[in-house]
Design a protein around this motif. Structure first.
Motif, PDB file in Angstrom:
ATOM      1  N   GLY A  13       0.791  -1.231   0.000  1.00 45.71           N
ATOM      2  CA  GLY A  13       0.000   0.000   0.000  1.00 45.71           C
ATOM      3  C   GLY A  13       0.819   1.273   0.000  1.00 45.71           C
ATOM      4  O   GLY A  13       2.042   1.278   0.128  1.00 45.71           O
ATOM      5  N   ASP A  14       0.098   2.385  -0.116  1.00 44.85           N
ATOM      6  CA  ASP A  14       0.715   3.700  -0.238  1.00 44.85           C
ATOM      7  C   ASP A  14       1.473   4.096   1.026  1.00 44.85           C
ATOM      8  O   ASP A  14       2.579   4.640   0.948  1.00 44.85           O
ATOM      9  CB  ASP A  14      -0.377   4.733  -0.544  1.00 44.85           C
ATOM     10  N   LEU A  15       0.909   3.841   2.198  1.00 45.10           N
ATOM     11  CA  LEU A  15       1.567   4.202   3.447  1.00 45.10           C
ATOM     12  C   LEU A  15       2.912   3.489   3.595  1.00 45.10           C
ATOM     13  O   LEU A  15       3.897   4.092   4.024  1.00 45.10           O
ATOM     14  CB  LEU A  15       0.664   3.857   4.636  1.00 45.10           C
ATOM     15  N   LYS A  17       4.900   2.361   1.188  1.00 46.13           N
ATOM     16  CA  LYS A  17       5.870   2.875   0.216  1.00 46.13           C
ATOM     17  C   LYS A  17       6.359   4.271   0.580  1.00 46.13           C
ATOM     18  O   LYS A  17       7.552   4.564   0.474  1.00 46.13           O
ATOM     19  CB  LYS A  17       5.239   2.911  -1.185  1.00 46.13           C
ATOM     20  N   ARG A  18       5.435   5.135   1.006  1.00 47.58           N
ATOM     21  CA  ARG A  18       5.769   6.542   1.217  1.00 47.58           C
ATOM     22  C   ARG A  18       6.378   6.817   2.581  1.00 47.58           C
ATOM     23  O   ARG A  18       7.228   7.715   2.714  1.00 47.58           O
ATOM     24  CB  ARG A  18       4.509   7.409   1.052  1.00 47.58           C
ATOM     25  N   LYS A  19       5.947   6.075   3.606  1.00 42.61           N
ATOM     26  CA  LYS A  19       6.331   6.414   4.972  1.00 42.61           C
ATOM     27  C   LYS A  19       7.096   5.317   5.705  1.00 42.61           C
ATOM     28  O   LYS A  19       8.171   5.552   6.256  1.00 42.61           O
ATOM     29  CB  LYS A  19       5.082   6.789   5.779  1.00 42.61           C
ATOM     30  N   LEU A  20       6.519   4.113   5.741  1.00 40.76           N
ATOM     31  CA  LEU A  20       7.066   3.081   6.628  1.00 40.76           C
ATOM     32  C   LEU A  20       8.429   2.584   6.172  1.00 40.76           C
ATOM     33  O   LEU A  20       9.377   2.549   6.965  1.00 40.76           O
ATOM     34  CB  LEU A  20       6.082   1.921   6.753  1.00 40.76           C
ATOM     35  N   MET A  21       8.546   2.183   4.920  1.00 40.17           N
ATOM     36  CA  MET A  21       9.832   1.682   4.448  1.00 40.17           C
ATOM     37  C   MET A  21      10.923   2.751   4.477  1.00 40.17           C
ATOM     38  O   MET A  21      12.043   2.480   4.944  1.00 40.17           O
ATOM     39  CB  MET A  21       9.693   1.075   3.052  1.00 40.17           C
ATOM     40  N   PRO A  22      10.658   3.992   4.015  1.00 40.07           N
ATOM     41  CA  PRO A  22      11.690   5.025   4.164  1.00 40.07           C
ATOM     42  C   PRO A  22      12.089   5.265   5.621  1.00 40.07           C
ATOM     43  O   PRO A  22      13.267   5.484   5.920  1.00 40.07           O
ATOM     44  CB  PRO A  22      11.031   6.268   3.555  1.00 40.07           C
ATOM     45  N   SER A  23      11.120   5.203   6.552  1.00 41.19           N
ATOM     46  CA  SER A  23      11.441   5.421   7.970  1.00 41.19           C
ATOM     47  C   SER A  23      12.266   4.264   8.531  1.00 41.19           C
ATOM     48  O   SER A  23      13.231   4.479   9.277  1.00 41.19           O
ATOM     49  CB  SER A  23      10.157   5.583   8.782  1.00 41.19           C
TER      50      SER A  23
END
Length: 507
Positions: A13-15, A17-23
């Protein structure tokens, strides 16, 4: 740190890709993840491990700051990332999940330390914990004595009844210290800095009350629409999506009493006291103190903006609000009589979150040459972007006569010499890994916030005559919102730049 497996439900999902993996990548790069860890994505979307790693690598490059992305670090991080194609809503999938976790435990010598992250639509918030319980994955066992923790995204429920129902399910499956209801606003360095600003500066705390503060504005606006979240947002709206979580959390941090110490119980006890002090609204007050709106099509500059009802997966006759402005009052000794004006909206002119503290007017015109009192002092606490604080003072303008002008006293985080303000998700994920619950919402706070907002939702549902005002995308919202704050003046419409706003305004 002990070995750990992070299980992300909704890994495609979008969350994620955008937030969790980069964090998680940033935590890995800063060596703040355990030496032995694994990240397991769970989703119905079919990937092999290599396909999923390639997919995530592309999004790491896209959503990580250029100066933070390093190919070698990213490749090493992705070696610990796995994907399992499963339907998290199906009980039949959980034996396969349990088997996969056993394999990962053997690989990294993990005693069963599991961190579950529900990056899924809210409809699965009830299903997944129940299925984890049936599979025996919710509590430590003799063979797997490690901790089991679960992170739940907002909204936690969609009204008071559903929040209580959801809380009953979670607290029957997990202990309270296993449940992490995440609100990324509390992970922001600048939100936490409100506590330091208030309680570490003796010059401010004596002024932080009804004797010196006239009113407070809290604004959190975005210059984008619902993007690919139309289906979710049309069932939610701005009141549930932003006010119930983010804005009331920020209000509580502004208004709370000083905790005995900065630990989970002391801090969250004071947050709950603010929620319990929110003055309930009568139907008459809801009609006069709450304004809702929905963005309409417009042409701002050279760009065309579609109306909310034209967005993908949105009902063409939708009455879901994309804007809310309201007056909130707190019935306690410190804040009685001080109105808090909060607003949030999509398709605004800029993306800004900030608090404006308006202090009271001086009681006496001391200088005979003045026809009015100097402008009241203001403190602007910018949460993002251009994080910092501006405090305005009245000073004499050099020259003859006694003319007064406003002078800003400014602090911005970028003046600290490149010290990063940090990523809110990374901070909260790190806290969860360490079992630190201070910055996560407790169940009684969730219930108290819904108890305050429920009458508004019920009245909107019962009375179709309550207006849903249209406002052109790219504007500051419906003009009707001005009536809420008219007694105090006007809303403070912020620029993207925090400083030098007397010279230019960036949007």
């Amino acid at each position: 740190m002990q070995p750990l497996v992070v299980i992300i439900f909704g890994g495609s999902g979008d969350l994620t890709k955008r937030k969790l993996m980069p964090s998680l990548y940033m935590l890995f790069k800063r060596e703040e993840l355990p030496e032995h860890f694994a990240i397991l994505s769970i989703a119905r979307t079919s990937f092999t491990n290599e396909e999923y790693r390639k997919h995530i690598r592309e999004h790491l490059r896209k959503y990580t700051k250029t100066e933070e992305f390093n190919t070698e670090y990213a490749d090493n991080f992705l070696k610990s990332v796995y994907h399992e194609t499963l339907d998290p809503s199906s009980e039949d999938a959980y034996p396969a999940l349990k088997k996969r976790l056993d394999e990962l435990d053997n690989t990294i010598d993990n005693p069963g330390n599991y961190l579950y992250y529900l990056a899924t639509p809210p409809v699965l918030y009830e299903t997944i914990p129940l299925l984890l319980q049936k599979a025996g994955l919710n509590r430590p066992t003799e063979k797997k004595p490690g901790f089991k923790r679960i992170i739940v995204e907002k909204p936690f429920g969609h009204d008071l009844e559903s929040a209580r129902h959801l809380d009953h399910i979670y607290t029957s499956i997990f202990d309270e210290n296993q449940i992490f209801r995440i609100d990324h606003f509390l992970g922001k360095e600048t939100v936490q800095n409100i506590l330091a600003l208030r309680f570490a500066n003796v010059v401010l705390e004596p002024l932080w009350n009804r004797n010196y503060i006239h009113h407070i504005e809290i604004t959190a606006v975005e210059n984008m629409g619902v993007e690919q979240r139309g289906g979710f947002y049309d069932q939610t709206g701005a009141l549930k999506d932003m006010v119930q979580s983010h804005l009331l959390q920020v209000l509580a941090v502004c208004a709370m009493e000083p905790p005995v110490s900065f630990d989970a119980d002391s801090f969250r006890n004071e947050i709950v006291k603010v929620y319990q002090s929110l003055k309930p609204m009568t139907p008459k007050e809801i009609r006069s103190q709450v304004v809702r709106g929905q963005y309409t099509a417009s042409d701002a500059g050279k760009k065309h903006f579609s109306a909310y009802r034209q967005e993908e997966k949105v009902d063409p006759h939708s009455r879901t609000e994309t804007y809310v402005a309201m007056q909130v009052n707190i019935s306690n000794w410190r804040w009685d009589g001080v109105p808090f004006y909060i607003r949030t909206g999509k398709q605004m002119p800029t993306q800004v979150s900030e608090i404006v503290i308006h202090f009271k007017q001086t009681p006496h015109i001391m200088f005979s040459s003045l026809t009015h009192c100097p402008h009241p002092n203001r403190m602007i606490i910018r949460l993002n972007p251009n994080e910092g604080v501006v405090f305005t003072l009245s000073m004499k303008i050099p020259g003859s006569g006694f003319n007064m002008g406003e002078v800003p006293v400014e602090f911005t985080y970028d003046s600290l010499g490149g010290v990063p303000t940090g990523d809110a998700y990374a901070r909260l994920l790190e806290d969860c890994i360490q079992g630190e619950t201070t910055l996560f919402t407790r169940s009684d706070a969730v219930e108290a916030s819904w108890r305050f907002l429920d009458p508004i939702l019920q009245l909107w549902a019962q009375d179709p005559k309550i207006p849903l005002y249209g406002y052109p995308a790219g504007s500051w919202g419906p003009g009707a919102a001005d009536r809420i704050i008219r007694e105090e003046g006007t809303w403070t419409n912020p620029c993207k730049n925090l400083t030098k706003t007397n010279l230019y305004c960036e949007l």
